[in-house]
Design a protein around this motif. Sequence first.
Motif, PDB file in Angstrom:
ATOM      1  N   MET A   1      40.801  40.697  30.304  1.00 17.97           N
ATOM      2  CA  MET A   1      39.361  40.660  30.467  1.00 17.97           C
ATOM      3  C   MET A   1      39.024  41.518  31.681  1.00 17.97           C
ATOM      4  N   ASP A   2      38.107  42.446  31.518  1.00 20.69           N
ATOM      5  CA  ASP A   2      37.745  43.286  32.653  1.00 20.69           C
ATOM      6  C   ASP A   2      36.677  42.593  33.493  1.00 20.69           C
ATOM      7  N   LEU A   3      36.373  43.181  34.638  1.00 19.96           N
ATOM      8  CA  LEU A   3      35.464  42.576  35.609  1.00 19.96           C
ATOM      9  C   LEU A   3      34.060  42.398  35.048  1.00 19.96           C
ATOM     10  N   LYS A   4      33.595  43.356  34.249  1.00 13.07           N
ATOM     11  CA  LYS A   4      32.246  43.281  33.692  1.00 13.07           C
ATOM     12  C   LYS A   4      32.127  42.097  32.733  1.00 13.07           C
ATOM     13  N   GLU A   5      33.164  41.887  31.908  1.00 14.74           N
ATOM     14  CA  GLU A   5      33.153  40.745  30.989  1.00 14.74           C
ATOM     15  C   GLU A   5      33.219  39.434  31.754  1.00 14.74           C
ATOM     16  N   LEU A   6      34.002  39.421  32.828  1.00  9.27           N
ATOM     17  CA  LEU A   6      34.201  38.210  33.605  1.00  9.27           C
ATOM     18  C   LEU A   6      32.930  37.789  34.345  1.00  9.27           C
ATOM     19  N   LEU A   7      32.246  38.751  34.949  1.00  6.03           N
ATOM     20  CA  LEU A   7      31.073  38.429  35.762  1.00  6.03           C
ATOM     21  C   LEU A   7      29.759  38.426  34.994  1.00  6.03           C
ATOM     22  N   GLY A   8      29.702  39.125  33.888  1.00  4.10           N
ATOM     23  CA  GLY A   8      28.439  39.308  33.200  1.00  4.10           C
ATOM     24  C   GLY A   8      27.779  40.562  33.738  1.00  4.10           C
TER      25      GLY A   8
ATOM     26  N   LEU B   1      50.019  49.066  32.019  1.00  2.00           N
ATOM     27  CA  LEU B   1      48.735  49.336  32.674  1.00  2.00           C
ATOM     28  C   LEU B   1      47.721  49.894  31.687  1.00  2.00           C
ATOM     29  N   ALA B   2      48.180  50.763  30.775  1.00  2.98           N
ATOM     30  CA  ALA B   2      47.268  51.369  29.808  1.00  2.98           C
ATOM     31  C   ALA B   2      46.760  50.332  28.804  1.00  2.98           C
ATOM     32  N   LEU B   3      47.650  49.448  28.370  1.00  4.04           N
ATOM     33  CA  LEU B   3      47.242  48.434  27.397  1.00  4.04           C
ATOM     34  C   LEU B   3      46.424  47.339  28.066  1.00  4.04           C
ATOM     35  N   GLY B   4      46.722  47.057  29.322  1.00  3.60           N
ATOM     36  CA  GLY B   4      45.956  46.088  30.101  1.00  3.60           C
ATOM     37  C   GLY B   4      45.809  44.752  29.413  1.00  3.60           C
ATOM     38  N   SER B   5      44.607  44.263  29.404  1.00  3.41           N
ATOM     39  CA  SER B   5      44.337  42.957  28.805  1.00  3.41           C
ATOM     40  C   SER B   5      43.897  43.079  27.358  1.00  3.41           C
ATOM     41  N   ASP B   6      44.074  44.271  26.754  1.00  4.74           N
ATOM     42  CA  ASP B   6      43.697  44.450  25.354  1.00  4.74           C
ATOM     43  C   ASP B   6      44.669  43.768  24.402  1.00  4.74           C
TER      44      ASP B   6
ATOM     45  N   ILE C   1      37.169  48.049  42.423  1.00  2.00           N
ATOM     46  CA  ILE C   1      37.263  46.613  42.229  1.00  2.00           C
ATOM     47  C   ILE C   1      37.963  46.363  40.903  1.00  2.00           C
ATOM     48  N   ALA C   2      38.965  45.484  40.916  1.00  2.00           N
ATOM     49  CA  ALA C   2      39.712  45.193  39.697  1.00  2.00           C
ATOM     50  C   ALA C   2      40.059  43.721  39.644  1.00  2.00           C
TER      51      ALA C   2
ATOM     52  N   SER D   1      44.533  39.413  38.234  1.00  2.00           N
ATOM     53  CA  SER D   1      45.282  38.328  37.609  1.00  2.00           C
ATOM     54  C   SER D   1      45.593  38.609  36.147  1.00  2.00           C
ATOM     55  N   ASP D   2      45.377  39.842  35.681  1.00  2.00           N
ATOM     56  CA  ASP D   2      45.615  40.150  34.275  1.00  2.00           C
ATOM     57  C   ASP D   2      47.051  40.579  33.994  1.00  2.00           C
ATOM     58  N   GLY D   3      47.924  40.554  34.993  1.00  2.00           N
ATOM     59  CA  GLY D   3      49.317  40.901  34.791  1.00  2.00           C
ATOM     60  C   GLY D   3      49.622  42.375  34.981  1.00  2.00           C
ATOM     61  N   ALA D   4      48.627  43.189  35.178  1.00  2.00           N
ATOM     62  CA  ALA D   4      48.847  44.619  35.340  1.00  2.00           C
ATOM     63  C   ALA D   4      49.206  44.967  36.786  1.00  2.00           C
ATOM     64  N   TRP D   5      49.046  44.060  37.709  1.00  2.00           N
ATOM     65  CA  TRP D   5      49.299  44.320  39.120  1.00  2.00           C
ATOM     66  C   TRP D   5      50.423  43.415  39.601  1.00  2.00           C
TER      67      TRP D   5
END
Length: 194
Positions: free
Chosen positions: A1-8, A106-111, A25-26, A29-33
């Motif tokens: 889930m990206d920041l925009k989806e998380l915050l609205g 990193l490219a696949l991220g939270s997709d 800003i990132a 907790s999505d596992g990419a870091w």
Amino acid sequence: MDLKELLGEELYNQVIAKAGDKHKIAVVSDGAWIPKDKFNEANEAKKKLETDLRDRDKQLADLKDAAKGNEDLQAQIKKLQDDNKATKEKYDADMKDLQLNTALKLALGSDVHDADYAISQLDKSKIEIGEDGSIKAGLEDQVKSLRESKAFLFAEESENTGLTLKGAKPAEGGKGGGEDNPIAAEISSIFSQR
């Protein structure tokens, strides 16, 4: 889930406006870091291994020069040098594979639901990686094909950008949650007598 989806969208726009373009800003907790201390630890171990390998090669070269004339010793040194070369090639291949896997995660991220399994479904030989560790080519077509053949691997794109909170409804107000409060009544009677 990206920041925009998380915050609205509204809160996201406020945060971006406050932070400005200078700050990135990132969601970490999505596992990419990974934590910086773990990265530093792995990086230091890598540097130490590279230094040890160079030192070993130098020692073998010095020993080879010192052992001129002794054919058995020369053969053993040659074997050790070949073993070191094979070890270095394996290390380089492992590092390249690790770099590719990291870039893919990193490219696949939270997709994706399971990045490791999704990566195992890709043909890594067709993926090109840049000097900076980012993916240059070969991923988009494979991901598109994978989305069609194995859609269960990918997280559904949510149309809802706002947060929805669920939970129990609090009790209605009143005296003590709907019951008469005997202590409050007694305190009132004391004050009313004065």
